[in-house]
Enzyme design. Structure first.
Site, short mmCIF file in Angstrom:
data_model
loop_
_atom_site.label_atom_id
_atom_site.label_comp_id
_atom_site.label_asym_id
_atom_site.label_seq_id
_atom_site.Cartn_x
_atom_site.Cartn_y
_atom_site.Cartn_z
N HIS A 75 0.81 -1.22 0.00
CA HIS A 75 0.00 0.00 0.00
C HIS A 75 0.84 1.26 0.00
CE1 HIS A 75 0.65 0.76 4.34
NE2 HIS A 75 0.53 -0.56 4.51
N CYS A 91 2.94 -5.15 6.56
CA CYS A 91 2.67 -4.89 5.15
C CYS A 91 3.91 -4.34 4.44
CB CYS A 91 1.53 -3.87 5.01
SG CYS A 91 -0.07 -4.52 5.52
#
Length: 129
Positions: free
Chosen positions: A88, A104
């Site tokens: 992201h 992440c």
């Protein structure tokens, strides 16, 4: 590549087409190892904070944060087949490679947008040390 703090993208012939500086996991919430797949790509996503995945401060309530480049996942969410993990963007591009993530892969918004245009559901993502 966790050790180099870099995400590299390859075409189907194995030729590298892009390389991006990245923040990948942390000691307390490491990124997975091995291979996963892209599950979906969301542009300008709404973000849902769920304390079952990780606790931020003293917050133990589920929160929904509206879309926008200044949200926790920036302007792109590339969901991976391992639940709650993704690639992201970020509202703080100056911190890429300097801070940790909650497991992440964090890129600048512009790099995440470029990568989102290159991948589709089912593309393999391999975490290497």
């Amino acid at each position: 590549d966790k050790g180099r703090e870099q995400l590299r993208a390859y075409d189907r012939n194995g030729k590298m087409v892009s390389a991006y500086p990245a923040t990948i996991g942390s000691a307390s919430t490491p990124s997975p190892s091995g291979k996963v797949e892209v599950a979906r790509v969301a542009l300008n996503p709404e973000y849902t904070y769920n304390p079952k995945n990780f606790v931020q401060g003293d917050n133990h309530s589920i929160l929904t944060i509206p879309p926008g480049p200044n949200g926790p996942v920036g302007s792109v969410w590339i969901a991976l087949s391992k639940k709650s993990y993704g690639i992201h963007g970020t509202p703080n591009p100056e911190l890429i490679g300097k801070t940790n993530s909650h497991g992440c892969i964090r890129l600048t918004n512009w790099d995440a947008q470029e990568l989102a245009a290159l991948v589709t559901k089912g593309v393999t993502v391999e975490f290497v040390e």
